[in-house]
Structures are given as structure tokens and as C-alpha cells.
Write a protein that holds these residues in place. Structure first.
Motif, PDB file in Angstrom:
ATOM      1  N   PHE A  91      -9.556  -2.624  -0.439  1.00 45.05           N
ATOM      2  CA  PHE A  91      -9.902  -1.773  -0.998  1.00 45.05           C
ATOM      3  C   PHE A  91      -9.482  -1.053   0.072  1.00 45.05           C
ATOM      4  O   PHE A  91     -10.785   0.216   0.509  1.00 45.05           O
ATOM      5  CB  PHE A  91     -11.141  -1.481  -0.633  1.00 45.05           C
ATOM      6  CG  PHE A  91     -12.073  -0.911  -2.337  1.00 45.05           C
ATOM      7  CD1 PHE A  91     -11.521  -1.373  -3.208  1.00 45.05           C
ATOM      8  CD2 PHE A  91     -12.657   0.551  -1.846  1.00 45.05           C
ATOM      9  CE1 PHE A  91     -12.322  -0.726  -4.795  1.00 45.05           C
ATOM     10  CE2 PHE A  91     -13.498   1.052  -3.042  1.00 45.05           C
ATOM     11  CZ  PHE A  91     -13.361   0.890  -4.642  1.00 45.05           C
ATOM     12  N   PHE A 135      -3.350  -1.399  -7.182  1.00 50.63           N
ATOM     13  CA  PHE A 135      -3.622  -1.828  -8.646  1.00 50.63           C
ATOM     14  C   PHE A 135      -4.096  -1.291  -9.486  1.00 50.63           C
ATOM     15  O   PHE A 135      -3.595  -1.014 -10.437  1.00 50.63           O
ATOM     16  CB  PHE A 135      -3.189  -3.940  -8.626  1.00 50.63           C
ATOM     17  CG  PHE A 135      -3.399  -3.896  -9.819  1.00 50.63           C
ATOM     18  CD1 PHE A 135      -2.386  -4.817 -10.448  1.00 50.63           C
ATOM     19  CD2 PHE A 135      -4.470  -4.339 -10.710  1.00 50.63           C
ATOM     20  CE1 PHE A 135      -2.016  -4.758 -11.930  1.00 50.63           C
ATOM     21  CE2 PHE A 135      -4.383  -4.860 -11.955  1.00 50.63           C
ATOM     22  CZ  PHE A 135      -2.848  -4.987 -12.288  1.00 50.63           C
ATOM     23  N   ASN A 178       2.645  -5.287 -12.752  1.00 51.85           N
ATOM     24  CA  ASN A 178       2.310  -5.576 -11.554  1.00 51.85           C
ATOM     25  C   ASN A 178       3.645  -5.996 -10.856  1.00 51.85           C
ATOM     26  O   ASN A 178       4.410  -6.236 -10.084  1.00 51.85           O
ATOM     27  CB  ASN A 178       1.199  -6.284 -11.105  1.00 51.85           C
ATOM     28  CG  ASN A 178       1.225  -6.906  -9.498  1.00 51.85           C
ATOM     29  OD1 ASN A 178       1.174  -6.467  -8.464  1.00 51.85           O
ATOM     30  ND2 ASN A 178       0.418  -7.940  -9.133  1.00 51.85           N
TER      31      ASN A 178
HETATM   32  C1  FMN Z   1      -3.958  -8.725  -0.068  1.00 56.05           C
HETATM   33  C2  FMN Z   1      -3.353  -8.072  -1.110  1.00 56.05           C
HETATM   34  C3  FMN Z   1      -4.738  -7.331  -1.623  1.00 56.05           C
HETATM   35  C4  FMN Z   1      -5.303  -6.361  -2.382  1.00 56.05           C
HETATM   36  N1  FMN Z   1      -6.244  -5.722  -2.610  1.00 56.05           N
HETATM   37  C5  FMN Z   1      -6.210  -4.532  -3.402  1.00 56.05           C
HETATM   38  C6  FMN Z   1      -7.465  -3.638  -4.064  1.00 56.05           C
HETATM   39  O1  FMN Z   1      -8.365  -4.117  -3.282  1.00 56.05           O
HETATM   40  N2  FMN Z   1      -6.845  -2.444  -4.822  1.00 56.05           N
HETATM   41  C7  FMN Z   1      -5.890  -2.621  -5.272  1.00 56.05           C
HETATM   42  O2  FMN Z   1      -5.874  -1.338  -6.873  1.00 56.05           O
HETATM   43  N3  FMN Z   1      -4.346  -3.530  -5.561  1.00 56.05           N
HETATM   44  C8  FMN Z   1      -4.530  -4.315  -4.411  1.00 56.05           C
HETATM   45  N4  FMN Z   1      -3.571  -5.295  -4.511  1.00 56.05           N
HETATM   46  C9  FMN Z   1      -2.766  -4.653  -5.048  1.00 56.05           C
HETATM   47  C10 FMN Z   1      -1.609  -3.680  -4.474  1.00 56.05           C
HETATM   48  O3  FMN Z   1      -1.889  -2.217  -3.832  1.00 56.05           O
HETATM   49  C11 FMN Z   1      -0.217  -3.480  -4.793  1.00 56.05           C
HETATM   50  O4  FMN Z   1       0.388  -4.205  -5.126  1.00 56.05           O
HETATM   51  C12 FMN Z   1       0.604  -2.353  -4.527  1.00 56.05           C
HETATM   52  O5  FMN Z   1       1.436  -2.081  -5.001  1.00 56.05           O
HETATM   53  C13 FMN Z   1       0.871  -2.782  -2.789  1.00 56.05           C
HETATM   54  O6  FMN Z   1       1.824  -1.738  -2.026  1.00 56.05           O
HETATM   55  P1  FMN Z   1       3.078  -2.367  -2.611  1.00 56.05           P
HETATM   56  O7  FMN Z   1       4.097  -2.421  -3.393  1.00 56.05           O
HETATM   57  O8  FMN Z   1       3.805  -0.971  -1.953  1.00 56.05           O
HETATM   58  O9  FMN Z   1       3.720  -3.276  -1.725  1.00 56.05           O
HETATM   59  C14 FMN Z   1      -3.547  -5.842  -3.544  1.00 56.05           C
HETATM   60  C15 FMN Z   1      -2.533  -6.479  -2.855  1.00 56.05           C
HETATM   61  C16 FMN Z   1      -2.915  -7.762  -2.363  1.00 56.05           C
HETATM   62  C17 FMN Z   1      -0.750  -8.564  -1.828  1.00 56.05           C
END
Ligand code: FMN
Length: 233
Positions: A91, A135, A178
Motif C-alpha cells: 500500500f 496489482f 500478474n
Molecule cells: C512485496 C510486494 C508487495 C506488494 N504490495 C502490493 C499492494 O499493497 N497493493 C497492490 O496493489 N499491489 C501490490 N504488489 C503488486 C505490485 O504492485 C505489482 O506487481 C506491480 O506490477 C509492480 O510493479 P512492476 O511490475 O513495475 O514491478 C506488491 C508486490 C510485491 C512484490
């Protein structure tokens, strides 16, 4: 008029944040005279600030890692626009992006400590905007973009938000998938917002630059560096 916009992707991997930041930069580049630069923090070694006060004594951050290389496009020279994107983790902003932001405190010590020798970068004519991808649709993008906007404000940037939905930046979500490129499906909310803020950054930067030029030599001229206390100039 030349406008330079730097986009920083704060995700620790090359994925959706990169795509969003690049989408914003592509829109910025459509504004005549704009050049763009992309910086990724992926695979970079960037520690958080350890509060050693080495920067106060020496005038630069003494923690030697990849931060120096990554921050260079934001300070040498200072750009006209910066778009900062981050992934949402728990978050909030992901720690790689947060570490990058924390370390920038070393650049500002001249504002807080009279004994500090460094002259803070003058971002008072630089436009900033934030991007976040999570996500979930409501996964913390708002909180993450708020962190980015607060960082811009503390650093004296001029912030723009706004999008077709009236928002504080560009929020993206992975729409139930994802994958590293799932954001490509979020065309109507996330990617469209990126294009809007990218264009706004470049257009607002041009307005600022034209405004400063127009006021030059008049009693209303605002000198570059006027945000910096006398003793740190
Ligand atoms: C440690 C971790 C915590 C995450 N916490 C959240 C969250 O709180 N809320 C959310 O919507 N997505 C969460 N995600 C999903 C990421 O935001 C999502 O995979 C996003 O695509 C990451 O950006 P990137 O693809 O550029 O790496 C989390 C992912 C990881 C690895």
C-alpha cells in the motif's frame, strides 16, 4: 524552446512501472522542443539514507553505490520536468524508489545546516508528476503517488496531477493478471493517465520557462536559486 524531461522508474525490476513511465515520456516528447531521458532503478544497488551526516561534513553523499549514477540526470543539469513512477508495495511506495528519494536529502543539507557546503539543486522551475502501479485497482496507488508528490513539494518542484478522471497523477493496475506487461491492458485508466500527465509536464515546463524568460529584466524577475539561503550559495 528546449525542454528536457527525465522519467524515473523506481521498480526493482523492468516491468509495468517502466512501461508507464515510458508511456508518459512518449507523450511528453510530442510537445514540440521536448527531449526525454529514461532512468531505471531496476537492478541498481541503492541503500536508504543512514543518517551518518557525512554529506553535511563533506558536501556529498558518502554512501557509495548506484544512487550517484541514477540521480545524475536530475541534477546535472537540472531538467525541466521529472516523472517519477513506483510500484505499490504494501500500500505504499516500493523501497527501491523510497531509498532513491531518501538519499536526495544529501543534496539539500545546505537548506538545513549552516555548516553544510553543498548548494542544493534548484528544482523550483522543474515540473514533477507521479505514477504508481499496483496489482489491485485500489491497491495503494493513491498513497504511493501522494508520497511522490510530497517528495516533489519538499524539493521545491512545481507539481502537476490531473488526468481524464481528475486525479493526483497516473494510477495503474494489473487488471487481474500478474505479468510484467499486464499494465498494457489498462489502457483506459492507467496508460491514458500516463499520456495526460506526460503531456502536462512538458507543456507546464514550457510555460514556466517562457514565463521566466518574459519576466527577465523586469522588476518581477525571479532569480534562479532564490529558494536557496544566502549562506549556502
Ligand atoms: C512485496 C510486494 C508487495 C506488494 N504490495 C502490493 C499492494 O499493497 N497493493 C497492490 O496493489 N499491489 C501490490 N504488489 C503488486 C505490485 O504492485 C505489482 O506487481 C506491480 O506490477 C509492480 O510493479 P512492476 O511490475 O513495475 O514491478 C506488491 C508486490 C510485491 C512484490
Amino acid at each position: 524552446m528546449d525542454i528536457r524531461v527525465v522519467g524515473v522508474s523506481g521498480s526493482p525490476r523492468h516491468a509495468n512501472t517502466d512501461i508507464m513511465v515510458k508511456e508518459a515520456l512518449a507523450a511528453a516528447a510530442e510537445v514540440p522542443g521536448t527531449t526525454t531521458e529514461f532512468v531505471s532503478l531496476a537492478n541498481k544497488k541503492i541503500s536508504g539514507c543512514v543518517n551518518c551526516r557525512g554529506c553535511v561534513r563533506k558536501g556529498y553523499c558518502v554512501v557509495q553505490d548506484d544512487w550517484q549514477e541514477c540521480v545524475r540526470p536530475l541534477i546535472d543539469p537540472v531538467p525541466d520536468g521529472v516523472i517519477l513512477g513506483a510500484a505499490v508495495y504494501f500500500f505504499n511506495i516500493n523501497s527501491q524508489a523510497r531509498a532513491f528519494m531518501e538519499r536526495c536529502t544529501s543534496l539539500l543539507k545546505g537548506l538545513f545546516f549552516s555548516e553544510a557546503v553543498q548548494k542544493p539543486p534548484d528544482w523550483s522551475r522543474t515540473v514533477g508528476a507521479g505514477i504508481a502501479v499496483g496489482f489491485d485497482r485500489h491497491g495503494g496507488q493513491e498513497h504511493t503517488i501522494s508520497s511522490i508528490i510530497h517528495w516533489f513539494l519538499i524539493n521545491n518542484f512545481v507539481c502537476v496531477g490531473g488526468s481524464h478522471i481528475g486525479y493526483i497523477g497516473a494510477p495503474g493496475w494489473l487488471m487481474g493478471e500478474n505479468n510484467r506487461d499486464s499494465i498494457l491492458r489498462d489502457t483506459e485508466l492507467g496508460l491514458k493517465a500516463c499520456r495526460i500527465i506526460g503531456r502536462r509536464v512538458a507543456e507546464t515546463a514550457a510555460l514556466l520557462k517562457a514565463g521566466y524568460e518574459a519576466l527577465k529584466g523586469t522588476s518581477r524577475e525571479s532569480k534562479r536559486g532564490s529558494n536557496v539561503p544566502e549562506e549556502s550559495k
